[in-house]
Structures are given as C-alpha cells and as structure tokens.
Design a protein around this motif. Structure first.
Motif, PDB file in Angstrom:
ATOM      1  N   UNK A  50     -10.389  -2.315 -21.053  1.00 12.19           N
ATOM      2  CA  UNK A  50     -10.960  -1.366 -22.019  1.00 12.19           C
ATOM      3  C   UNK A  50     -12.474  -1.306 -21.836  1.00 12.19           C
ATOM      4  N   UNK A  51     -13.057  -0.182 -22.215  1.00 15.29           N
ATOM      5  CA  UNK A  51     -14.517  -0.112 -22.234  1.00 15.29           C
ATOM      6  C   UNK A  51     -15.006  -0.805 -23.513  1.00 15.29           C
ATOM      7  N   UNK A  52     -16.313  -1.094 -23.542  1.00 16.60           N
ATOM      8  CA  UNK A  52     -16.868  -1.749 -24.735  1.00 16.60           C
ATOM      9  C   UNK A  52     -16.616  -0.881 -25.969  1.00 16.60           C
ATOM     10  N   UNK A  53     -16.806   0.415 -25.817  1.00 17.78           N
ATOM     11  CA  UNK A  53     -16.652   1.315 -26.968  1.00 17.78           C
ATOM     12  C   UNK A  53     -15.206   1.326 -27.461  1.00 17.78           C
ATOM     13  N   UNK A  54     -14.268   1.367 -26.505  1.00 17.75           N
ATOM     14  CA  UNK A  54     -12.855   1.413 -26.903  1.00 17.75           C
ATOM     15  C   UNK A  54     -12.407   0.083 -27.509  1.00 17.75           C
ATOM     16  N   UNK A  55     -12.896  -1.016 -26.964  1.00 20.18           N
ATOM     17  CA  UNK A  55     -12.552  -2.326 -27.528  1.00 20.18           C
ATOM     18  C   UNK A  55     -13.043  -2.409 -28.971  1.00 20.18           C
ATOM     19  N   UNK A  56     -14.274  -1.973 -29.186  1.00 17.51           N
ATOM     20  CA  UNK A  56     -14.821  -2.012 -30.554  1.00 17.51           C
ATOM     21  C   UNK A  56     -14.044  -1.060 -31.467  1.00 17.51           C
ATOM     22  N   UNK A  57     -13.623   0.062 -30.916  1.00 18.31           N
ATOM     23  CA  UNK A  57     -12.842   1.012 -31.719  1.00 18.31           C
ATOM     24  C   UNK A  57     -11.523   0.379 -32.165  1.00 18.31           C
ATOM     25  N   UNK A  58     -10.888  -0.345 -31.244  1.00 21.93           N
ATOM     26  CA  UNK A  58      -9.622  -1.008 -31.573  1.00 21.93           C
ATOM     27  C   UNK A  58      -9.826  -2.044 -32.689  1.00 21.93           C
ATOM     28  N   UNK A  59     -10.854  -2.878 -32.530  1.00 19.48           N
ATOM     29  CA  UNK A  59     -11.094  -3.915 -33.542  1.00 19.48           C
ATOM     30  C   UNK A  59     -11.478  -3.264 -34.881  1.00 19.48           C
ATOM     31  N   UNK A  60     -12.244  -2.178 -34.792  1.00 24.22           N
ATOM     32  CA  UNK A  60     -12.637  -1.483 -36.032  1.00 24.22           C
ATOM     33  C   UNK A  60     -11.405  -0.968 -36.774  1.00 24.22           C
ATOM     34  N   UNK A  61     -10.454  -0.441 -36.030  1.00 22.93           N
ATOM     35  CA  UNK A  61      -9.213   0.031 -36.665  1.00 22.93           C
ATOM     36  C   UNK A  61      -8.487  -1.133 -37.336  1.00 22.93           C
ATOM     37  N   UNK A  62      -8.437  -2.274 -36.642  1.00 25.08           N
ATOM     38  CA  UNK A  62      -7.763  -3.445 -37.221  1.00 25.08           C
ATOM     39  C   UNK A  62      -8.494  -3.935 -38.465  1.00 25.08           C
ATOM     40  N   UNK A  63      -9.810  -3.680 -38.514  1.00 24.93           N
ATOM     41  CA  UNK A  63     -10.579  -4.115 -39.680  1.00 24.93           C
ATOM     42  C   UNK A  63     -10.546  -3.080 -40.801  1.00 24.93           C
ATOM     43  N   UNK A  64      -9.792  -2.022 -40.595  1.00 23.92           N
ATOM     44  CA  UNK A  64      -9.583  -1.059 -41.670  1.00 23.92           C
ATOM     45  C   UNK A  64     -10.581   0.084 -41.711  1.00 23.92           C
ATOM     46  N   UNK A  65     -11.348   0.269 -40.642  1.00 24.62           N
ATOM     47  CA  UNK A  65     -12.253   1.423 -40.598  1.00 24.62           C
ATOM     48  C   UNK A  65     -11.457   2.628 -40.109  1.00 24.62           C
ATOM     49  N   UNK A  66     -10.797   3.285 -41.037  1.00 30.04           N
ATOM     50  CA  UNK A  66      -9.843   4.326 -40.658  1.00 30.04           C
ATOM     51  C   UNK A  66     -10.492   5.667 -40.329  1.00 30.04           C
ATOM     52  N   UNK A  67     -11.629   5.938 -40.951  1.00 28.65           N
ATOM     53  CA  UNK A  67     -12.270   7.227 -40.703  1.00 28.65           C
ATOM     54  C   UNK A  67     -12.875   7.252 -39.300  1.00 28.65           C
TER      55      UNK A  67
END
Lengths: 262, 294
Positions: free
Chosen positions: B92-109
C-alpha cells in the motif's frame, strides 16, 4: 468490517502472483482437460445446463488449488508484518475485521476463477448462440462452486495458524488430491463424500440427474456412509455442510485470537 | 487523560512475570517510562493499548476500566498507539495505509479523512512520498508513518513504545520535538530505554525494573538521586575498579572517565554535576541489590 473487506480485496486483487499462478494452472487446465470443448463423452437432453455444469466441474478440478494456496498467507501475514498491533489498537472489532478479511480475500482470490468460468460461459453463449448459458452459469456458480469456495477459503485462511504457510500449501495440495480427486475405490478418501468441496453433490443433485446412472453399481469403498445418493435434498445438505464448516473454522480462528490475547 | 494502574500483574505462559504488582498514576502531559530491555515496559504498553489482558490488577484510563469490553472500547476510541516495531502493508502507499487505519478508527467521512491524512502527512514531512508504496520506505520514514497513524483520530492518549530506536540523530531530534509539541492537553506516554529521549521531552517519569516500579517522580528528582555520586577521573592506568563507568574519553596519553559511585572511586576523582542518565544509573545500581530476580 467493510473497511477491512475493501482493503483486503484491493491488496489481494493487485497481487501479481495471484494472476501469474492462476494463469499457469489455467494453461494446464486447458491443455489437459476438455475445457475448450466441454465434452465429457456423453450428451444430455439439456445441453446448455450440462455444458455450464461441466465447465464448473472442470474448473473445480484444479483451480481451487490455486485459490487455497493464494488465500493461505493472508491472515498470518498481519502478525508477520507486525501490523496486527496497529490494527488491534483501533476500535474496530476483531471479529468484524476477521470476517472482513475473510470475505475480502476470498472474493478477490475467486475473481480469476470466476473469470475463467464466466468467460467460458460467454464464449459458449456467443459460439452456440444460446444466451440461456449466462443464466445457467450464474445458477451453477452459486450452487456448485461457491459453497466449496466458502469452505476452502476458511480452511486456507485458518490453516496457517497451525502450520507455516508454505507447509500448509503443500498439505493443502495433498489434501485436495486425496480428499477431492482420488477415487474412493483406490484408497480411503473423502472424495465424493458430503465433505468434498468439488461440488458434485450440487452438480448431480440439481443439474445432471440424467447422469446418475454413471455412479450406479460402483464398488463399495471406505467411508461410504458419507456418500448419500445424489438428490436435490442432499445437494442442499452439502451446501449447508460447506457453510457450516466455514463458520466453524472462522469461530476457531476467533477463539485462537482470544487465547493469544492472554 | 489520567491513567491509574493498581496492583497490575502480568504472568506469561511458562511463568514469566513481566509485571509484578505495579502501581502507577500517569497525569496529563508528557510522561516517560524508562527501563532496561525486559523491564516490562512493552508489556505495560500493550496492556494499556488493549492488546494484552492483565493477569490481575486494574488499569483505569480516563475513568474507563480497560479490562472490561466497554472500557476497552472507550479507551481505544481515545487512543493513538505506536508499537515498538510498527508494521505496515508494503504493497500500500502511505496515503492508502493511513486511509485504511483511519477507516478502522471510525473516520467515516471521506472528505474529513482526506483532510486529516493530508495534515498529518504534512506534520510528519511525508507529503511528497505519500503516494509511494511503503515497501520502499526507510526505517525513519516508516516510524513517521507510524506516528501519523497514531494521530489520525486526534487521540487524547498517545502511547509510543521505543519510538526512536533505529533512527538517525536528526530523525530522533525531529521525532522528540514532534512528541513534545503533541503533548499539550494530551497524555503522551513515552516508553524507552534511551534516557536522553526522556531528558529532552518529559517532566515526570517512572522507572521499571524486572516488572516492578523502581521510581516515579520528576526528572529533577531522579537527577538528584545521583547527587554526590558522580565523579570524573583522569588516569593513564587502568580504569578505577569501584563504581560504574558512564563515559570514557581519551585524554592525552590516558583516559578521562565519568563514573557513578557511592564513594570517591579514586584519590584524584573530582565531583561532577549529575545528569538524568547518571540518576538512572545510580538508581539501577542501588536497585540491583534490592530487587530480587523473579
């Protein structure tokens, strides 16, 4: 769950080895089995249905080996990469993430297999001029192929929790030939039992009842009590067994994770 | 977010006591946790991050009991965790990895997520590398991705475990500065065996050894522990046998030693001003005689 499903799907579908290994085994399939002709040496009254079922049977002979081997490292790699600590420290539930990983990985890994199957259905539709093949292919995929893939995906995801992924892959190939392809008359095997994942119970129970005579007069074999006669009811039972095995395996994985927390 | 730890014990399979009746209160702000390898720091961090269950005792974070399902979930919602060995998906790219973790942390928007990831990539100076696959990142860059993922949900509690291990000096200083800036009204728990990291960033700290609490208090108090115990000795002969050598510098034909010792280690020894490292070593030295091996 949906985030894990989405990202696991993306990571798996973009894996070059997935396409390379499927490609190689597909070449073997085309070279050694009648995938192009769909001819098993007999003719049915309902040719379209028989052709789509035959295609499914041929694909479920070899491609599940690739499917299982490609799923095998997906669960344990979180720990190998050290990403499990980051994932586990998020509020996303572990059960949801396990299901998301299972569905995402298995769906992505089944894509090449589905392309091979539905691709053949499209070719058949065009060359034979029988669009009904598309409908039958969908029905056969859902009933004869998908339940087996559901079970095999869970087995391949969970198995490497017990043995290293490379060893699991070797064992999985052995299991596939022993438990699904080698005739029961040759040695005690799970082939053609209710636990076999090739989909014969659905194929013959739902679609190829005309060919049941093929199995009449078969010599007795070990574990025959696990080989009820083909029928639509047993086909439904087989589908239930496949799903139940998958649920049991995933539950075992969750229990394993809970134990490792302590 | 206050952390209250009471009689915390963790015994692994095989009977290894990683934590042994630990009591500790951690206030808001930057807090250091020092200890040698195997002191139990990582076990404590992993318990607080909800990754391990304690054998006994209690941990309350912001009033939530981490040993209950609801409490653990409440803490995880407020937590940013940077593990000792931060793992990523190399494809994954850095941006996509962070996006995945953000989703898991409940940042849905999606828009909020994108904005937050952009901000954090800026904070950790990875904006230009954001769309590169993580498999090409250096250790320092991966650490920065690690801190970015820990900050995604703007956590009130940030737990960082050995964050500067393996970083070059420039990266280390940058990382320490970043952690200090983040502290503000957060609780930042910095676990390390590098004393200088604590000296440069924390006002309060605790010291663990063999799963037990050896010290808790201000940095100045630990420094004071080495008062009248730090010496410099210049000699052309062998090093003094008494005390522990902290540093050795070549000086002309001989050596100049910095030592921690209860008594004057040599006739020509001169008293020196203690540092936090001296205080830590003096503490460990005196503890060796009193903390039994589990």
């Amino acid at each position: 769950m949906t985030a894990t499903l989405r990202y696991e799907f993306l990571m798996q579908i973009r894996r070059p080895s997935l396409w390379i290994v499927y490609g190689l085994v597909f070449a073997v399939l085309v070279a050694t089995l009648p995938y192009l002709t769909l001819d098993l040496g007999f003719r049915d009254a309902d040719l379209v249905k028989a052709a789509m079922t035959t295609a499914a049977k041929l694909i479920m002979t070899l491609l599940p080996i690739v499917y299982g081997c490609m799923v095998a490292d997906r669960l344990v790699r979180d720990r190998r990469l050290g990403v499990d600590a980051v994932l586990d420290s998020t509020p996303a539930g572990r059960t949801g993430r396990l299901i998301g990983k299972y569905v995402g990985v298995c769906a992505a890994t089944a894509v090449p297999l589905a392309l091979v199957y539905f691709g053949r259905a499209v070719v058949y539709t065009v060359t034979e001029g029988k669009p009904a093949a598309l409908g039958w292919s969908a029905v056969v995929f859902l009933t004869s192929m998908l339940p087996g893939l559901i079970y095999l995906g869970a087995l391949a995801l969970i198995g490497p929790l017990l043995v290293p992924p490379m060893l699991f892959r070797v064992l999985f190939v052995i299991y596939w030939f022993w438990g699904n392809l080698i005739p029961a008359t040759m040695m005690p095997t799970l082939s053609r039992t209710i636990f076999s994942a090739t989909g014969d119970y659905a194929s013959y129970g739902f679609f190829l009842q005309e060919r049941l005579a093929l199995y009449e007069g078969e010599p007795e074999a070990a574990l025959d009590f696990l080989r009820p006669a083909f029928s639509p009811a047993v086909a439904w039972l087989w589908m239930g067994v496949m799903v139940a095995l998958a649920v049991a395996l995933l539950s075992a994985a969750r229990l394993h994770a809970i134990r490792s927390e302590s | 977010m206050r952390i209250e730890i009471s009689q915390l014990t963790k015994t692994y399979k095989g009977g290894v006591h990683a934590l042994d009746g630990l009591d500790l209160d951690v206030p808001t702000g930057m807090y250091g946790l020092l200890g040698s390898n195997g002191a139990g720091k990582t076990t404590l961090m992993r318990i607080m991050a909800g990754l391990l269950r304690p054998t006994s005792g209690s941990v309350r974070i912001g009033g939530h009991d981490i040993t209950t399902t609801d409490g653990r979930l409440a803490v995880l919602r407020a937590l940013g965790y940077l593990p000792q060995d931060v793992g990523v998906y190399p494809d994954l790219t850095a941006r996509r990895f962070l996006d995945y973790i953000a989703l898991l942390k409940g940042l849905d928007s999606r828009s909020a997520r994108r904005r937050r990831i952009g901000e954090l990539l800026e904070v950790v100076a990875l904006t230009e590398q954001a769309d590169r696959k993580l498999k090409g990142f250096s250790g320092g860059m991966l650490r920065r991705v690690g801190i970015a993922q820990a900050l995604l949900a703007d956590p009130r509690l940030l737990i960082v475990d050995e964050p500067t291990t393996g970083l070059d000096p420039e990266e280390r200083i940058r990382f320490r500065t970043l952690l200090s800036q983040l502290a503000g009204d957060r609780t930042v728990l910095l676990s390390t065996h590098i004393v200088d990291d604590v000296a440069q960033t924390c006002r309060s700290l605790a010291v663990l050894a063999k799963g037990r609490l050896l010290f808790r208090g201000g940095v100045g108090e630990l420094v004071a522990f080495a008062d009248r115990r730090v010496w410099t000795v210049s000699t052309a002969g062998p090093a003094p046998a008494q005390g522990r050598i902290v540093a050795a510098l070549p000086e002309g034909a001989g050596m100049r030693y910095r030592m921690v010792s209860l008594t004057r280690p040599a006739a020509n020894a001169e008293p020196a001003e203690p540092t936090l490292e001296d205080g830590y070593l003096a503490l460990m030295e005196s503890a060796q005689a009193t903390v039994p091996t589990p």
